[in-house]
Write a protein that holds these residues in place. Structure first.
Motif, PDB file in Angstrom:
ATOM      1  N   VAL A  65       0.835  -1.210   0.000  1.00 27.03           N
ATOM      2  CA  VAL A  65       0.000   0.000   0.000  1.00 27.03           C
ATOM      3  C   VAL A  65       0.865   1.252   0.000  1.00 27.03           C
ATOM      4  CG1 VAL A  65      -1.726   1.328   1.280  1.00 27.03           C
ATOM      5  CG2 VAL A  65      -1.908  -1.165   1.169  1.00 27.03           C
ATOM      6  N   ALA A  66       1.923   1.246   0.823  1.00 26.50           N
ATOM      7  CA  ALA A  66       2.794   2.421   0.924  1.00 26.50           C
ATOM      8  C   ALA A  66       3.509   2.696  -0.392  1.00 26.50           C
ATOM      9  CB  ALA A  66       3.810   2.215   2.042  1.00 26.50           C
ATOM     10  N   GLU A  67       3.933   1.656  -1.090  1.00 24.09           N
ATOM     11  CA  GLU A  67       4.662   1.832  -2.349  1.00 24.09           C
ATOM     12  C   GLU A  67       3.726   2.197  -3.494  1.00 24.09           C
ATOM     13  OE1 GLU A  67       8.520  -1.055  -1.495  1.00 24.09           O
ATOM     14  OE2 GLU A  67       6.865  -1.809  -2.734  1.00 24.09           O
ATOM     15  N   GLU A  68       2.540   1.609  -3.510  1.00 23.89           N
ATOM     16  CA  GLU A  68       1.574   1.906  -4.572  1.00 23.89           C
ATOM     17  C   GLU A  68       0.810   3.198  -4.307  1.00 23.89           C
ATOM     18  OE1 GLU A  68       1.179   0.331  -7.368  1.00 23.89           O
ATOM     19  OE2 GLU A  68       2.576  -1.300  -6.933  1.00 23.89           O
ATOM     20  N   ARG A  69       0.794   3.635  -3.035  1.00 23.49           N
ATOM     21  CA  ARG A  69       0.034   4.823  -2.615  1.00 23.49           C
ATOM     22  C   ARG A  69      -1.440   4.705  -2.988  1.00 23.49           C
ATOM     23  NH1 ARG A  69       3.224   8.838  -0.771  1.00 23.49           N
ATOM     24  NH2 ARG A  69       5.469   8.663  -1.144  1.00 23.49           N
ATOM     25  N   SER A  70      -1.919   3.470  -2.895  1.00 21.59           N
ATOM     26  CA  SER A  70      -3.319   3.222  -3.255  1.00 21.59           C
ATOM     27  C   SER A  70      -3.734   1.855  -2.735  1.00 21.59           C
ATOM     28  CB  SER A  70      -3.492   3.271  -4.776  1.00 21.59           C
ATOM     29  OG  SER A  70      -4.723   2.696  -5.173  1.00 21.59           O
ATOM     30  N   PHE A  71      -4.857   1.803  -2.035  1.00 23.74           N
ATOM     31  CA  PHE A  71      -5.379   0.511  -1.594  1.00 23.74           C
ATOM     32  C   PHE A  71      -5.873  -0.303  -2.789  1.00 23.74           C
ATOM     33  CE2 PHE A  71      -5.426   2.488   2.567  1.00 23.74           C
ATOM     34  CZ  PHE A  71      -5.176   1.424   3.423  1.00 23.74           C
ATOM     35  N   THR A  72      -6.450   0.376  -3.770  1.00 19.48           N
ATOM     36  CA  THR A  72      -6.979  -0.317  -4.943  1.00 19.48           C
ATOM     37  C   THR A  72      -5.869  -1.011  -5.722  1.00 19.48           C
ATOM     38  OG1 THR A  72      -8.768   1.306  -5.131  1.00 19.48           O
ATOM     39  CG2 THR A  72      -8.287  -0.045  -7.075  1.00 19.48           C
ATOM     40  N   LYS A  73      -4.786  -0.266  -6.005  1.00 21.32           N
ATOM     41  CA  LYS A  73      -3.666  -0.839  -6.761  1.00 21.32           C
ATOM     42  C   LYS A  73      -2.959  -1.924  -5.960  1.00 21.32           C
ATOM     43  CE  LYS A  73      -2.714   3.323  -9.500  1.00 21.32           C
ATOM     44  NZ  LYS A  73      -1.720   4.371  -9.808  1.00 21.32           N
ATOM     45  N   ALA A  74      -2.788  -1.700  -4.662  1.00 24.85           N
ATOM     46  CA  ALA A  74      -2.108  -2.689  -3.824  1.00 24.85           C
ATOM     47  C   ALA A  74      -2.924  -3.976  -3.742  1.00 24.85           C
ATOM     48  CB  ALA A  74      -1.867  -2.126  -2.428  1.00 24.85           C
ATOM     49  N   ALA A  75      -4.239  -3.851  -3.611  1.00 23.76           N
ATOM     50  CA  ALA A  75      -5.097  -5.036  -3.539  1.00 23.76           C
ATOM     51  C   ALA A  75      -5.014  -5.842  -4.831  1.00 23.76           C
ATOM     52  CB  ALA A  75      -6.540  -4.613  -3.264  1.00 23.76           C
ATOM     53  N   ALA A  76      -4.994  -5.143  -5.968  1.00 23.26           N
ATOM     54  CA  ALA A  76      -4.878  -5.829  -7.257  1.00 23.26           C
ATOM     55  C   ALA A  76      -3.531  -6.523  -7.375  1.00 23.26           C
ATOM     56  CB  ALA A  76      -5.058  -4.820  -8.394  1.00 23.26           C
ATOM     57  N   LYS A  77      -2.472  -5.866  -6.908  1.00 24.15           N
ATOM     58  CA  LYS A  77      -1.127  -6.448  -6.969  1.00 24.15           C
ATOM     59  C   LYS A  77      -1.013  -7.686  -6.092  1.00 24.15           C
ATOM     60  CE  LYS A  77       3.717  -5.185  -6.098  1.00 24.15           C
ATOM     61  NZ  LYS A  77       4.633  -4.074  -5.696  1.00 24.15           N
ATOM     62  N   LEU A  78      -1.658  -7.633  -4.911  1.00 22.13           N
ATOM     63  CA  LEU A  78      -1.561  -8.737  -3.954  1.00 22.13           C
ATOM     64  C   LEU A  78      -2.584  -9.837  -4.231  1.00 22.13           C
ATOM     65  CD1 LEU A  78      -1.173  -6.550  -0.744  1.00 22.13           C
ATOM     66  CD2 LEU A  78       0.625  -7.971  -1.765  1.00 22.13           C
ATOM     67  N   GLY A  79      -3.614  -9.507  -4.998  1.00 23.56           N
ATOM     68  CA  GLY A  79      -4.654 -10.491  -5.284  1.00 23.56           C
ATOM     69  C   GLY A  79      -5.598 -10.711  -4.122  1.00 23.56           C
ATOM     70  N   VAL A  80      -5.893  -9.641  -3.358  1.00 25.89           N
ATOM     71  CA  VAL A  80      -6.819  -9.742  -2.224  1.00 25.89           C
ATOM     72  C   VAL A  80      -7.897  -8.680  -2.381  1.00 25.89           C
ATOM     73  CG1 VAL A  80      -5.035 -10.615  -0.675  1.00 25.89           C
ATOM     74  CG2 VAL A  80      -5.482  -8.155  -0.769  1.00 25.89           C
ATOM     75  N   ALA A  81      -8.984  -8.840  -1.640  1.00 30.18           N
ATOM     76  CA  ALA A  81     -10.052  -7.850  -1.673  1.00 30.18           C
ATOM     77  C   ALA A  81      -9.587  -6.566  -1.000  1.00 30.18           C
ATOM     78  CB  ALA A  81     -11.293  -8.388  -0.975  1.00 30.18           C
ATOM     79  N   GLN A  82     -10.037  -5.431  -1.509  1.00 30.48           N
ATOM     80  CA  GLN A  82      -9.621  -4.146  -0.943  1.00 30.48           C
ATOM     81  C   GLN A  82     -10.078  -4.011   0.509  1.00 30.48           C
ATOM     82  OE1 GLN A  82     -10.494  -0.787  -3.450  1.00 30.48           O
ATOM     83  NE2 GLN A  82     -10.251   0.691  -1.801  1.00 30.48           N
ATOM     84  N   SER A  83     -11.268  -4.510   0.805  1.00 29.64           N
ATOM     85  CA  SER A  83     -11.775  -4.431   2.184  1.00 29.64           C
ATOM     86  C   SER A  83     -10.909  -5.259   3.126  1.00 29.64           C
ATOM     87  CB  SER A  83     -13.224  -4.921   2.234  1.00 29.64           C
ATOM     88  OG  SER A  83     -13.327  -6.256   1.745  1.00 29.64           O
ATOM     89  N   THR A  84     -10.447  -6.418   2.660  1.00 30.54           N
ATOM     90  CA  THR A  84      -9.574  -7.271   3.482  1.00 30.54           C
ATOM     91  C   THR A  84      -8.246  -6.576   3.740  1.00 30.54           C
ATOM     92  OG1 THR A  84     -10.550  -9.267   2.516  1.00 30.54           O
ATOM     93  CG2 THR A  84      -8.416  -9.511   3.599  1.00 30.54           C
ATOM     94  N   LEU A  85      -7.714  -5.944   2.724  1.00 34.45           N
ATOM     95  CA  LEU A  85      -6.446  -5.225   2.865  1.00 34.45           C
ATOM     96  C   LEU A  85      -6.591  -4.056   3.821  1.00 34.45           C
ATOM     97  CD1 LEU A  85      -3.530  -4.746   1.974  1.00 34.45           C
ATOM     98  CD2 LEU A  85      -4.404  -3.511  -0.016  1.00 34.45           C
ATOM     99  N   SER A  86      -7.649  -3.278   3.671  1.00 37.45           N
ATOM    100  CA  SER A  86      -7.875  -2.124   4.549  1.00 37.45           C
ATOM    101  C   SER A  86      -8.014  -2.556   6.001  1.00 37.45           C
ATOM    102  CB  SER A  86      -9.130  -1.382   4.093  1.00 37.45           C
ATOM    103  OG  SER A  86      -9.380  -0.284   4.937  1.00 37.45           O
ATOM    104  N   HIS A  87      -8.737  -3.644   6.220  1.00 40.46           N
ATOM    105  CA  HIS A  87      -8.922  -4.147   7.588  1.00 40.46           C
ATOM    106  C   HIS A  87      -7.588  -4.597   8.193  1.00 40.46           C
ATOM    107  CE1 HIS A  87     -10.901  -5.990  11.007  1.00 40.46           C
ATOM    108  NE2 HIS A  87     -10.317  -7.149  10.737  1.00 40.46           N
ATOM    109  N   ALA A  88      -6.749  -5.249   7.394  1.00 37.78           N
ATOM    110  CA  ALA A  88      -5.452  -5.718   7.890  1.00 37.78           C
ATOM    111  C   ALA A  88      -4.558  -4.543   8.290  1.00 37.78           C
ATOM    112  CB  ALA A  88      -4.763  -6.566   6.817  1.00 37.78           C
TER     113      ALA A  88
END
Length: 297
Positions: free
Chosen positions: A15-38
């Protein structure tokens, strides 16, 4: 404090490198809500805010930036060591990410990679076409391809192609209508097809040399591209003189679709080099790619 979840640290880095939850979630292959919660769990566990969030972007706080600078190289080292362990497999495997130009891909890299990918099906290669000078360490590339004169001094550089040059070409119809330039300085009176250098942001000044005399000519015309293949097509269509790599326009010259001029003024440049930081060189899959691309004269 409870033991930190290493998975959460990896997700925070994304998230810090992409500066975006949306882009980071796509890169990691996880749901954005799951990433935000983590990330919220990580911040709650540490008791500090790591990211500032707005409707448009995400940025690290001072604490978040310090954490990123702490974990990024260590996570990179762990990933490298895990990849190195794959040497114990029967065949090398792993993912290799390269940044290079379209000309480097077509003229040097792709012809050499095709047989390697057939031989090593467990090696995955991602090729990002870009004419800008990317920071391969910060942007997560394993290596980049540039002309020899452009490679940073702190990188390992391996020649992967011969020296080459740019040549000035236009259609027979264009020269019939506008005449043939006898000297590079005559180009300022011609219609030329420009190339934009994305890194510098400006138009490329055509470089010529003869008998030790070097000239840089800034040309004008109706069209500007950042792609040599598009410039060639425009030249064939009669839109002016283009200055393009000789090896990809040779067939057009041989078939008389284009006519070459100022041949004795066209100097050779250093060929393409693969460059990378020293920590990459011991990874088995990377070694396979480097050996396949290496120029052997």
């Amino acid at each position: 404090m409870a033991k930190t979840d290493l998975n959460q640290l990896t997700w925070f880095q994304a998230v810090a490198e992409e500066r975006s939850f949306t882009k980071a979630a796509a890169k990691l292959g996880v749901a954005q809500s799951t990433l935000s919660h983590a990330i919220k769990q990580l911040e709650a566990r540490m008791g500090i805010r790591l990211l500032t969030r707005t409707t448009r972007n995400v940025a690290t706080t001072a604490a978040g930036e310090r954490l990123l600078q702490t974990i990024a190289p260590r996570i990179g080292e762990i990933e490298d060591e895990i990849a190195a362990l794959m040497a114990f497999r029967e065949k090398p495997s792993g993912s290799i990410r390269l940044t290079l130009s379209d000309h480097a891909l077509e003229s040097v890299v792709w012809p050499k990679l095709k047989p390697v990918l057939n031989t090593y099906p467990d090696i995955s290669v991602e090729l990002i076409l870009d004419s800008t000078f990317r920071n391969i360490v910060e942007e997560g590339f394993d290596a980049g391809v540039r002309l020899g004169e452009s490679v940073e001094k702190d990188m390992i550089a391996v020649r992967i192609g011969p020296d080459w040059r740019l040549v000035a070409v236009a259609s027979p119809g264009y020269f019939a209508a506008h005449g043939v330039p006898e000297h590079p300085q005559n180009l300022v009176r011609h219609v030329c097809i420009n190339m934009r250098h994305e890194t510098a942001g400006g138009l490329y000044a055509w470089e010529f040399e003869k008998d030790g005399q070097a000239l840089r000519v800034r040309v004008n015309g109706q069209l500007t591209f950042n792609n040599s293949y598009a410039m060639i097509d425009a030249a064939v269509s009669g839109y002016g003189i283009a200055y393009v790599p000789e090896n990809i326009v040779a067939q057009h010259i041989a078939s008389s679709l284009l006519v070459q001029v100022l041949d004795d003024w066209s100097p050779f440049f250093d060929g393409y080099f693969l460059y990378y930081p020293s920590r990459r060189q011991n990874l088995p899959a990377f070694k396979v790619i480097v050996d396949a691309l290496r120029f052997r004269g």
